[in-house]
Scaffold this active site. Structure first.
Site, PDB file in Angstrom:
ATOM      1  N   SER A 182       0.814  -1.259  -0.271  1.00 17.45           N
ATOM      2  CA  SER A 182      -0.113   0.088  -0.088  1.00 17.45           C
ATOM      3  C   SER A 182       0.744   1.355   0.129  1.00 17.45           C
ATOM      4  O   SER A 182       0.392   2.298  -0.562  1.00 17.45           O
ATOM      5  CB  SER A 182      -0.985  -0.147   1.257  1.00 17.45           C
ATOM      6  OG  SER A 182      -0.108  -0.230   2.302  1.00 17.45           O
ATOM      7  N   HIS A 210      -5.626  -3.344  -3.194  1.00 20.98           N
ATOM      8  CA  HIS A 210      -4.992  -2.222  -4.060  1.00 20.98           C
ATOM      9  C   HIS A 210      -4.986  -2.691  -5.538  1.00 20.98           C
ATOM     10  O   HIS A 210      -4.725  -1.931  -6.428  1.00 20.98           O
ATOM     11  CB  HIS A 210      -3.842  -1.361  -3.604  1.00 20.98           C
ATOM     12  CG  HIS A 210      -4.022  -0.660  -2.598  1.00 20.98           C
ATOM     13  ND1 HIS A 210      -4.380   0.422  -2.321  1.00 20.98           N
ATOM     14  CD2 HIS A 210      -3.470  -0.966  -1.219  1.00 20.98           C
ATOM     15  CE1 HIS A 210      -4.122   0.946  -1.129  1.00 20.98           C
ATOM     16  NE2 HIS A 210      -3.781   0.028  -0.534  1.00 20.98           N
ATOM     17  N   LYS A 241     -11.382   1.028  -1.670  1.00 24.77           N
ATOM     18  CA  LYS A 241     -10.219   1.625  -2.670  1.00 24.77           C
ATOM     19  C   LYS A 241     -10.951   1.903  -4.131  1.00 24.77           C
ATOM     20  O   LYS A 241     -11.785   2.753  -4.137  1.00 24.77           O
ATOM     21  CB  LYS A 241      -9.098   0.860  -2.731  1.00 24.77           C
ATOM     22  CG  LYS A 241      -8.538   0.313  -1.265  1.00 24.77           C
ATOM     23  CD  LYS A 241      -7.897   1.444  -0.553  1.00 24.77           C
ATOM     24  CE  LYS A 241      -8.050   1.242   1.158  1.00 24.77           C
ATOM     25  NZ  LYS A 241      -6.821   0.381   1.623  1.00 24.77           N
TER      26      LYS A 241
HETATM   27  C1  LIG Z   1      -6.948   0.148   3.122  1.00 20.80           C
HETATM   28  C2  LIG Z   1      -6.426  -1.086   3.394  1.00 20.80           C
HETATM   29  C3  LIG Z   1      -6.923  -2.145   4.188  1.00 20.80           C
HETATM   30  C4  LIG Z   1      -8.131  -1.828   5.098  1.00 20.80           C
HETATM   31  O1  LIG Z   1      -9.402  -1.829   4.270  1.00 20.80           O
HETATM   32  P1  LIG Z   1     -10.420  -0.825   4.997  1.00 20.80           P
HETATM   33  O2  LIG Z   1     -11.496  -1.134   4.119  1.00 20.80           O
HETATM   34  O3  LIG Z   1      -9.964   0.634   4.643  1.00 20.80           O
HETATM   35  O4  LIG Z   1     -10.533  -0.993   6.396  1.00 20.80           O
HETATM   36  C5  LIG Z   1      -6.346  -3.505   4.317  1.00 20.80           C
HETATM   37  N1  LIG Z   1      -5.313  -4.062   3.736  1.00 20.80           N
HETATM   38  C6  LIG Z   1      -4.544  -3.007   2.805  1.00 20.80           C
HETATM   39  C7  LIG Z   1      -3.486  -3.185   1.873  1.00 20.80           C
HETATM   40  C8  LIG Z   1      -5.314  -1.727   2.495  1.00 20.80           C
HETATM   41  O5  LIG Z   1      -4.316  -0.751   1.839  1.00 20.80           O
END
Ligand SMILES: *Cc1c(COP(=O)(O)O)cnc(C)c1O
Length: 403
Positions: A182, A210, A241
């Site tokens: 991320s 992602h 995302k």
């Molecule tokens: C954002 C993210 C999460 C968490 O997801 P949310 O829906 O925002 O709680 C988990 N893993 C990765 C790699 C992320 O970037």
């Protein structure tokens, strides 16, 4: 309030400020898109994870509105009580189709997915292997699981193999990895990880937060991008995302989903998602399928931006993802680059420890299909001025922050 606590809070916050690590979230006065309004300024946004611009898509908005009209605003209870609206069933069957699995299960967020699922897949008697740059929600979930935790150096399959060999036969083995990291935007060695897990009869939990919607010819994610289909994989992803909504999910066999429904505490003891979110998430899956041009547009922006940054002298890897780190080193330097861009009406916050390791503070640029090519050019133009200024400063001594 307690004097002891007040003193602790004040001292700690002051320490953070002195080390340039204090944070205060900015307030946005408009929804996320390519441009937004912050503190009375119109700024270009290059830090959202809404990679396809779906958070503002008319089809998602309409689905949410209709769902509110029909279902109201809340699920009212946990899914295991009376919160399991048929919207869940519809979303999960579309999701399973999207991921080419038998079944899928939706949770309140990505964070809640990991916190719930990892402790179910690995307990006290088991072993969890986690990449050193995995997302914080994975780190926390591994701790919560009480399994023996082995953190392997980022992407190092050789070390992982050695660890798995040492532990083999002593407990079940679960390997967990981000597919797209991320804060770095690079890809995990998924092919090799699948091979290892098949050999050791281990499970591979892949967090495609992602990748989903962004990578692969149908937007199926990182595994589709790499052409991987493996029975050892448990797919995890989020709607938060590129899918423009909220919610986490796991996709896999019907047996796995049945097991998770009966054991996952973040599913059992937490209220179901609101109808609007379930409906807009489903609409997002449809848009991913019906509007591949968004993905193509994003891929083009990614190429233009990455090669443009390289031409300016920034060290930017070739990864196909919209997450582009500009590593500058100290937190202070990252803040100064962020401030420079802010004054150019471009918002990219500095990412500092503990989000990233000490000495690797950076700007994490993320580009979206919501941007126009003109926006990408504006960012490159601003960074060209920054690089020029930094070069002049280096000669004259004094200000840091060169690429
Ligand atoms: C954002 C993210 C999460 C968490 O997801 P949310 O829906 O925002 O709680 C988990 N893993 C990765 C790699 C992320 O970037």
């Amino acid at each position: 309030m307690s004097e002891i606590y007040n003193r602790r809070f004040e001292t700690t916050l002051e320490g953070l400020r002195q080390r340039h690590l204090h944070r205060a979230p900015r307030v946005l006065d408009t929804g996320v898109g390519s441009e937004t309004r912050i503190s009375g300024r119109n700024v270009l946004l290059f830090c959202s994870n809404d990679y396809l611009g779906l958070a503002g898509h008319p089809a998602l908005k309409a689905a949410a509105r209709d769902a509110v009209d029909e279902w109201g605003t809340g699920a009212g209870a946990s899914r295991l009580v009376s919160g399991n609206l048929s919207l869940y069933r519809d979303l999960e069957s579309d999701l399973a189709r999207f991921k080419h699995t038998e079944a899928a299960l939706v949770f309140s967020s990505g964070y809640a997915t990991h916190l719930g699922v990892i402790p179910v897949l690995a307990g006290r008697e088991d072993f969890v292997y986690s990449d050193s740059l995995n997302h914080a929600s994975i780190v926390d979930a591994c701790r919560l699981s009480r399994a023996v935790l082995r953190v392997y150096p980022h992407g190092q399959v050789d070390t992982l193999e050695r660890l798995m060999k040492e532990d083999a036969g002593r407990g079940n083995q679960l390997v967990v990895t981000d597919t797209v990291f991320s804060m770095d935007g690079d890809l995990a060695p998924l092919q090799e990880l699948c091979g290892l897990c098949e050999r050791f009869d281990a499970l591979l939990l892949v967090d495609d937060a992602h990748g989903a919607g962004v990578l692969g010819s149908n937007g199926g994610g990182a595994l589709e991008h790499l052409g991987i289909r493996s029975p050892t994989v448990v797919h995890m992803g989020t709607f938060s995302k590129a899918l423009g909504g909220l919610g986490g999910f796991v996709a896999g066999s019907a047996l796995l989903v049945d097991y998770l429904v009966n054991h996952t505490r973040t599913l059992i003891y937490s209220t179901g998602l609101p109808p609007a979110t379930l409906a807009s998430n489903r609409a997002a899956l449809r848009v991913i399928e019906s509007e591949p041009q968004r993905r193509l547009r994003l891929q083009n922006h990614v190429r233009v931006l990455r090669s443009g940054l390289r031409a300016l002298g920034f060290s930017v890897p070739e990864d196909p993802t919209p997450i582009i780190p500009l590593q500058v080193g100290t937190a202070e330097k990252a803040l100064s680059l962020a401030q420079f861009l802010w004054e150019e009406d471009i918002f990219v916050p500095a990412i500092r420890p503990p989000t990233v390791p000490e000495g690797t503070s950076r700007l994490r640029i993320s580009v979206s299909a919501a941007h126009g090519l003109n926006h990408v050019e504006r960012l490159l133009e601003a960074l060209r001025r920054y690089a020029g200024q930094a070069a002049t400063c280096r000669v004259a001594e004094g200000c840091g922050g060169a690429p």
